[in-house]
Design a protein around this motif. Structure first.
Motif, PDB file in Angstrom:
ATOM      1  N   PRO A 209       0.816  -1.219   0.000  1.00 45.55           N
ATOM      2  CA  PRO A 209       0.000   0.000   0.000  1.00 45.55           C
ATOM      3  C   PRO A 209       0.846   1.263   0.000  1.00 45.55           C
ATOM      4  CG  PRO A 209       0.153  -0.861   2.225  1.00 45.55           C
ATOM      5  CD  PRO A 209       0.890  -1.839   1.335  1.00 45.55           C
ATOM      6  N   ARG A 210       0.225   2.349  -0.437  1.00 45.53           N
ATOM      7  CA  ARG A 210       0.828   3.679  -0.360  1.00 45.53           C
ATOM      8  C   ARG A 210      -0.269   4.703  -0.094  1.00 45.53           C
ATOM      9  NH1 ARG A 210       4.171   4.718  -5.770  1.00 45.53           N
ATOM     10  NH2 ARG A 210       2.395   3.663  -6.722  1.00 45.53           N
ATOM     11  N   PHE A 211       0.080   5.780   0.570  1.00 48.75           N
ATOM     12  CA  PHE A 211      -0.845   6.885   0.748  1.00 48.75           C
ATOM     13  C   PHE A 211      -0.643   7.884  -0.395  1.00 48.75           C
ATOM     14  CE2 PHE A 211      -0.636   5.392   5.166  1.00 48.75           C
ATOM     15  CZ  PHE A 211      -1.981   5.419   5.521  1.00 48.75           C
ATOM     16  N   PRO A 212      -1.635   8.035  -1.282  1.00 46.64           N
ATOM     17  CA  PRO A 212      -1.512   9.045  -2.340  1.00 46.64           C
ATOM     18  C   PRO A 212      -1.581  10.450  -1.745  1.00 46.64           C
ATOM     19  CG  PRO A 212      -3.204   7.396  -2.862  1.00 46.64           C
ATOM     20  CD  PRO A 212      -2.863   7.237  -1.416  1.00 46.64           C
ATOM     21  N   ILE A 213      -0.672  11.311  -2.189  1.00 48.11           N
ATOM     22  CA  ILE A 213      -0.625  12.689  -1.696  1.00 48.11           C
ATOM     23  C   ILE A 213      -0.863  13.643  -2.859  1.00 48.11           C
ATOM     24  CG2 ILE A 213       0.728  14.410  -0.452  1.00 48.11           C
ATOM     25  CD1 ILE A 213       0.183  11.925   1.202  1.00 48.11           C
ATOM     26  N   ASN A 214      -1.817  14.546  -2.689  1.00 51.07           N
ATOM     27  CA  ASN A 214      -2.062  15.597  -3.673  1.00 51.07           C
ATOM     28  C   ASN A 214      -2.473  16.859  -2.922  1.00 51.07           C
ATOM     29  OD1 ASN A 214      -4.729  15.143  -2.902  1.00 51.07           O
ATOM     30  ND2 ASN A 214      -5.227  13.975  -4.754  1.00 51.07           N
ATOM     31  N   GLU A 215      -2.997  17.866  -3.630  1.00 52.06           N
ATOM     32  CA  GLU A 215      -3.316  19.129  -2.965  1.00 52.06           C
ATOM     33  C   GLU A 215      -4.361  18.943  -1.871  1.00 52.06           C
ATOM     34  OE1 GLU A 215      -4.083  22.469  -5.503  1.00 52.06           O
ATOM     35  OE2 GLU A 215      -2.406  21.998  -6.826  1.00 52.06           O
ATOM     36  N   LYS A 216      -5.375  18.103  -2.118  1.00 55.79           N
ATOM     37  CA  LYS A 216      -6.415  17.867  -1.121  1.00 55.79           C
ATOM     38  C   LYS A 216      -5.890  17.004   0.019  1.00 55.79           C
ATOM     39  CE  LYS A 216     -11.047  15.889  -0.515  1.00 55.79           C
ATOM     40  NZ  LYS A 216     -12.195  15.233  -1.181  1.00 55.79           N
ATOM     41  N   TYR A 217      -5.290  15.884  -0.333  1.00 55.21           N
ATOM     42  CA  TYR A 217      -4.846  14.944   0.690  1.00 55.21           C
ATOM     43  C   TYR A 217      -3.441  15.245   1.207  1.00 55.21           C
ATOM     44  CZ  TYR A 217      -8.999  12.332  -0.558  1.00 55.21           C
ATOM     45  OH  TYR A 217     -10.294  11.972  -0.776  1.00 55.21           O
ATOM     46  N   GLY A 218      -2.881  16.354   0.772  1.00 53.84           N
ATOM     47  CA  GLY A 218      -1.606  16.802   1.313  1.00 53.84           C
ATOM     48  C   GLY A 218      -1.757  17.986   2.239  1.00 53.84           C
ATOM     49  N   GLU A 219      -3.005  18.355   2.535  1.00 52.17           N
ATOM     50  CA  GLU A 219      -3.271  19.429   3.485  1.00 52.17           C
ATOM     51  C   GLU A 219      -2.582  19.094   4.808  1.00 52.17           C
ATOM     52  OE1 GLU A 219      -5.044  21.146   6.850  1.00 52.17           O
ATOM     53  OE2 GLU A 219      -5.623  19.106   6.256  1.00 52.17           O
TER      54      GLU A 219
END
Length: 328
Positions: A209-219
């Motif tokens: 597994p990995r945690f996807p990080i983007n603008e929303k989920y990188g808050e």
């Protein structure tokens, strides 16, 4: 920050793996992270005494030092924005990572070229991972198409970098039993999806597994919470096949956990059944086996289930399951 006593009560922190794509490409918020937030992520990790692990020591880190907090940084696709904006930061701070490359796109518009990839590959703290050749929806293809695609990527890795990687990242995080077996047959040792969760030594090395990080989920508040996740150890999840045929949708999902997980009855699970995120109905059919009652079909390309259990010391056990929704 947490006290030593709080941390001492956790027997295995596992390994948190993070997945990034674009850096400061703000017109793609679903795959982008702003570079200022990325720097803050790195600072949060270091200020909480969480260690970045070198992928070359991946399996050793899984087995040993379980009482230490650790993170594996991964970047998918090899966009030019990574080279321009994130690579200088990682190089200066000597932060290890895996860069997953789809060989067909190398050198095309907005992607890194082989000279840039080779420059990065010279560093001992970097691993260039294989992300297929075409980055198409390979899970939908037959064996011959999948094998030809992976073989081509391996040939190009051997030509351009002198060797293939032990690490593979499934395009879109999508895999089936068949796809996993093909990846094994080509000699890869580890393969990553895009379902959330914390890696530990009980996990299947071809379903990491990995945690996807983007603008929303990188808050920043969410990211800080993410760094407090720990493994949810399980023996088995059924169905094992994550490529979900129409006749099997919705799936009958069961999770058999390892014993001695405290307060397991307080677990909460959520799914996107019916294309709406909601709390799932659950039922324990034994002290260690949980049934997740998915009542509506998964709609769209992927079905997801996330389960969490709050620990008294402020950390969270977390696991995610992703199904690929077939049109067949």
């Amino acid at each position: 920050m947490y006290s030593e006593n709080e941390i001492e009560n956790i027997d295995d922190f596992g390994l948190i793996s993070l997945m990034y794509h674009r850096f400061e490409e703000n017109k793609y918020p679903s795959t982008n992270i702003k570079i200022l937030d990325f720097k803050r992520h790195l600072d949060i990790i270091e200020n909480n005494n969480i260690r970045f692990i070198n992928p070359k020591n991946f399996e050793e880190e899984l087995i040993n030092n379980k009482k230490k907090r650790k993170i594996l940084l991964t970047i998918d696709d090899g966009f030019l924005s990574f080279y321009a904006n994130a690579w200088p930061i990682l190089k200066k701070r000597k932060i290890p990572f895996i860069l997953f490359i789809s060989t067909k796109e190398v050198g095309s518009f907005n992607y890194m070229n082989w000279d840039q990839i080779r420059e990065i590959n010279k560093e001992s703290f970097v691993e260039i991972g294989n992300h297929s050749h075409t980055h198409e929806y390979l899970v939908d293809e037959d064996n011959n198409v999948i094998k030809a695609d992976i073989q081509k990527s391996i040939s190009i890795f051997n030509e351009k970098l002198g060797k293939n990687s032990n690490f593979f990242s499934y395009p879109f995080g999508e895999y089936s039993i068949n796809f996993k077996n093909i990846i094994k047959s080509f000699g890869f040792k580890y393969a990553f999806g895009q379902h959330s969760g914390v890696i530990d030594d009980t996990k299947n090395l071809y379903e990491l597994p990995r945690f996807p990080i983007n603008e929303k989920y990188g808050e920043l508040k969410r990211f800080t919470s993410l760094t407090k996740t720990i493994p949810f150890k399980y023996k088995k999840i059924t169905p094992e096949e994550k490529y979900l045929l129409t006749s099997k949708n919705p799936p009958k999902v069961k999770i058999e956990f390892y014993e001695n997980i405290k307060n397991i009855e307080s677990i909460n699970c959520y799914s996107n059944e019916g294309n709406i995120w909601r709390k799932s109905m659950i039922n324990f059919i034994s002290n260690t086996t949980l049934e997740i009652l998915i009542k509506e079909k998964f709609i769209g390309e992927r079905g997801r289930i996330n389960c969490s259990l709050r620990e008294i010391n402020g950390f969270w056990r977390w696991l995610g399951v992703q199904f690929v929704i077939s049109e067949k």
